[in-house]
Write a protein that holds these residues in place. Sequence first.
Motif, PDB file in Angstrom:
ATOM      1  N   ALA A 199       0.836  -1.201   0.000  1.00  0.00           N
ATOM      2  CA  ALA A 199       0.000   0.000   0.000  1.00  0.00           C
ATOM      3  C   ALA A 199       0.872   1.254   0.000  1.00  0.00           C
ATOM      4  O   ALA A 199       0.558   2.246  -0.676  1.00  0.00           O
ATOM      5  CB  ALA A 199      -0.935  -0.005   1.204  1.00  0.00           C
ATOM      6  N   ARG A 200       1.962   1.223   0.768  1.00  0.00           N
ATOM      7  CA  ARG A 200       2.886   2.370   0.777  1.00  0.00           C
ATOM      8  C   ARG A 200       3.484   2.585  -0.603  1.00  0.00           C
ATOM      9  O   ARG A 200       3.545   3.704  -1.105  1.00  0.00           O
ATOM     10  CB  ARG A 200       4.020   2.158   1.787  1.00  0.00           C
ATOM     11  CG  ARG A 200       3.670   2.341   3.231  1.00  0.00           C
ATOM     12  CD  ARG A 200       4.919   2.576   4.081  1.00  0.00           C
ATOM     13  NE  ARG A 200       6.047   1.700   3.768  1.00  0.00           N
ATOM     14  CZ  ARG A 200       6.219   0.484   4.277  1.00  0.00           C
ATOM     15  NH1 ARG A 200       5.325  -0.013   5.118  1.00  0.00           N
ATOM     16  NH2 ARG A 200       7.287  -0.233   3.953  1.00  0.00           N
ATOM     17  N   TRP A 201       3.946   1.500  -1.210  1.00  0.00           N
ATOM     18  CA  TRP A 201       4.576   1.616  -2.524  1.00  0.00           C
ATOM     19  C   TRP A 201       3.584   2.161  -3.550  1.00  0.00           C
ATOM     20  O   TRP A 201       3.934   2.996  -4.372  1.00  0.00           O
ATOM     21  CB  TRP A 201       5.108   0.255  -2.958  1.00  0.00           C
ATOM     22  CG  TRP A 201       6.367  -0.149  -2.247  1.00  0.00           C
ATOM     23  CD1 TRP A 201       6.907   0.436  -1.140  1.00  0.00           C
ATOM     24  CD2 TRP A 201       7.237  -1.220  -2.606  1.00  0.00           C
ATOM     25  NE1 TRP A 201       8.046  -0.222  -0.770  1.00  0.00           N
ATOM     26  CE2 TRP A 201       8.283  -1.241  -1.654  1.00  0.00           C
ATOM     27  CE3 TRP A 201       7.230  -2.174  -3.603  1.00  0.00           C
ATOM     28  CZ2 TRP A 201       9.313  -2.179  -1.701  1.00  0.00           C
ATOM     29  CZ3 TRP A 201       8.258  -3.113  -3.663  1.00  0.00           C
ATOM     30  CH2 TRP A 201       9.288  -3.108  -2.719  1.00  0.00           C
ATOM     31  N   GLN A 202       2.370   1.675  -3.510  1.00  0.00           N
ATOM     32  CA  GLN A 202       1.357   2.176  -4.443  1.00  0.00           C
ATOM     33  C   GLN A 202       1.151   3.672  -4.257  1.00  0.00           C
ATOM     34  O   GLN A 202       1.116   4.437  -5.228  1.00  0.00           O
ATOM     35  CB  GLN A 202       0.042   1.446  -4.222  1.00  0.00           C
ATOM     36  CG  GLN A 202      -1.105   1.990  -5.086  1.00  0.00           C
ATOM     37  CD  GLN A 202      -2.442   1.433  -4.668  1.00  0.00           C
ATOM     38  OE1 GLN A 202      -2.557   0.271  -4.327  1.00  0.00           O
ATOM     39  NE2 GLN A 202      -3.458   2.272  -4.694  1.00  0.00           N
ATOM     40  N   ILE A 207      10.586   5.419   4.638  1.00  0.00           N
ATOM     41  CA  ILE A 207      10.497   5.959   3.279  1.00  0.00           C
ATOM     42  C   ILE A 207      11.817   5.773   2.538  1.00  0.00           C
ATOM     43  O   ILE A 207      11.830   5.429   1.342  1.00  0.00           O
ATOM     44  CB  ILE A 207      10.098   7.449   3.304  1.00  0.00           C
ATOM     45  CG1 ILE A 207       8.684   7.613   3.880  1.00  0.00           C
ATOM     46  CG2 ILE A 207      10.185   8.053   1.905  1.00  0.00           C
ATOM     47  CD1 ILE A 207       7.588   6.944   3.063  1.00  0.00           C
ATOM     48  N   ARG A 208      12.942   5.972   3.221  1.00  0.00           N
ATOM     49  CA  ARG A 208      14.246   5.774   2.569  1.00  0.00           C
ATOM     50  C   ARG A 208      14.384   4.335   2.086  1.00  0.00           C
ATOM     51  O   ARG A 208      14.855   4.092   0.966  1.00  0.00           O
ATOM     52  CB  ARG A 208      15.386   6.133   3.535  1.00  0.00           C
ATOM     53  CG  ARG A 208      15.508   7.615   3.839  1.00  0.00           C
ATOM     54  CD  ARG A 208      16.798   7.920   4.594  1.00  0.00           C
ATOM     55  NE  ARG A 208      16.788   9.299   5.064  1.00  0.00           N
ATOM     56  CZ  ARG A 208      16.385   9.672   6.283  1.00  0.00           C
ATOM     57  NH1 ARG A 208      15.984   8.755   7.158  1.00  0.00           N
ATOM     58  NH2 ARG A 208      16.400  10.937   6.627  1.00  0.00           N
ATOM     59  N   ARG A 209      13.994   3.381   2.926  1.00  0.00           N
ATOM     60  CA  ARG A 209      14.059   1.972   2.523  1.00  0.00           C
ATOM     61  C   ARG A 209      13.138   1.712   1.329  1.00  0.00           C
ATOM     62  O   ARG A 209      13.518   1.005   0.382  1.00  0.00           O
ATOM     63  CB  ARG A 209      13.687   1.058   3.691  1.00  0.00           C
ATOM     64  CG  ARG A 209      14.756   0.912   4.757  1.00  0.00           C
ATOM     65  CD  ARG A 209      14.460  -0.258   5.678  1.00  0.00           C
ATOM     66  NE  ARG A 209      13.188  -0.094   6.378  1.00  0.00           N
ATOM     67  CZ  ARG A 209      13.070   0.521   7.554  1.00  0.00           C
ATOM     68  NH1 ARG A 209      14.139   1.037   8.144  1.00  0.00           N
ATOM     69  NH2 ARG A 209      11.890   0.625   8.139  1.00  0.00           N
ATOM     70  N   LEU A 218      12.355   0.487  -4.355  1.00  0.00           N
ATOM     71  CA  LEU A 218      11.681   0.824  -5.608  1.00  0.00           C
ATOM     72  C   LEU A 218      12.696   1.217  -6.680  1.00  0.00           C
ATOM     73  O   LEU A 218      12.500   0.924  -7.872  1.00  0.00           O
ATOM     74  CB  LEU A 218      10.678   1.960  -5.385  1.00  0.00           C
ATOM     75  CG  LEU A 218       9.406   1.563  -4.638  1.00  0.00           C
ATOM     76  CD1 LEU A 218       8.635   2.802  -4.191  1.00  0.00           C
ATOM     77  CD2 LEU A 218       8.516   0.680  -5.506  1.00  0.00           C
ATOM     78  N   ALA A 219      13.783   1.863  -6.263  1.00  0.00           N
ATOM     79  CA  ALA A 219      14.843   2.206  -7.220  1.00  0.00           C
ATOM     80  C   ALA A 219      15.510   0.949  -7.767  1.00  0.00           C
ATOM     81  O   ALA A 219      15.849   0.883  -8.953  1.00  0.00           O
ATOM     82  CB  ALA A 219      15.872   3.119  -6.550  1.00  0.00           C
ATOM     83  N   MET A 257      11.605   1.509 -10.564  1.00  0.00           N
ATOM     84  CA  MET A 257      10.299   2.153 -10.527  1.00  0.00           C
ATOM     85  C   MET A 257      10.415   3.645 -10.240  1.00  0.00           C
ATOM     86  O   MET A 257       9.447   4.385 -10.402  1.00  0.00           O
ATOM     87  CB  MET A 257       9.418   1.499  -9.451  1.00  0.00           C
ATOM     88  CG  MET A 257       9.093   0.034  -9.721  1.00  0.00           C
ATOM     89  SD  MET A 257       8.232  -0.182 -11.275  1.00  0.00           S
ATOM     90  CE  MET A 257       6.787   0.808 -10.964  1.00  0.00           C
ATOM     91  N   LEU A 258      11.591   4.080  -9.806  1.00  0.00           N
ATOM     92  CA  LEU A 258      11.855   5.497  -9.581  1.00  0.00           C
ATOM     93  C   LEU A 258      13.358   5.711  -9.640  1.00  0.00           C
ATOM     94  O   LEU A 258      14.136   4.761  -9.688  1.00  0.00           O
ATOM     95  CB  LEU A 258      11.271   5.971  -8.239  1.00  0.00           C
ATOM     96  CG  LEU A 258      11.625   5.206  -6.955  1.00  0.00           C
ATOM     97  CD1 LEU A 258      13.032   5.551  -6.441  1.00  0.00           C
ATOM     98  CD2 LEU A 258      10.617   5.509  -5.866  1.00  0.00           C
TER      99      LEU A 258
END
Length: 259
Positions: A5-8, A36-38, A43-44, A48-49
Amino acid sequence: MSRDARWQTLLELLVEQGRLDVDEAATALGVSAATIRRDFDQLAEQQMLVRTRGGALVHGVSYELPLRYKTARQASEKQRIAKAVADLVAPGEAVGLTGGTTTTEVARALAVRPELAAGSPALTIVTNALNIANELAVRPQFKIVVTGGVARPQSYELTGPLAGGVLNQITMDVAVLGVGAFDVTHGASAHDEDEAGINRLLCERAERVVVAADSTKLGKRTFARICATSQVGTLVTDTAVSQETVTAFTEAGVRVLTV
């Protein structure tokens, strides 16, 4: 809030804003900056970012969120829409399904309909979506036809001339479209021009066309046109749609079902 859910949410915020700072994201999600850093780092790693000092930038491929990160948005609405669409399909018909979260729910709704539990075949499903074909292939009462083509990682859809080659050789009773947007003036549209091209051909090869779209997609347009509003017979959407929008589609000749 779960990690998925956070990633979305993070990806949606990135799509909207183009960049995010760690502290800003932590405040928005109500979690720690370390979390958030993790998340940004992971995601990097999945491309994805793009990680920056103190934050992240949207990745070039992420302007359209990949399917797996869209599944939770308007989930209950999509399930109601899917059941209503499945009820429009008669046993024995040939059904075209485009890719997308709503059409994936339509496939699941078709799979559990009691009237479609048996048959030779109970339905013929034509799809260019790998995930839909994968879910339905275990249902022996369904005949599954996959178009072939080149897969798009964002949506699991097959596109290109190979997909078009198959669709040009068949006809269907009904095509169910998942769309990026649907507008009375501009018609149905998708984010990607290759997907739009295959979806357009699916419409042309079907006797009737059903658009399955939650109300957040109505009255908007995206980059690539699929078909004109006049080619759509039925729109199935949720009850949050405005009466003004319903009236506009009805006057354009589209039957609107709200669920």
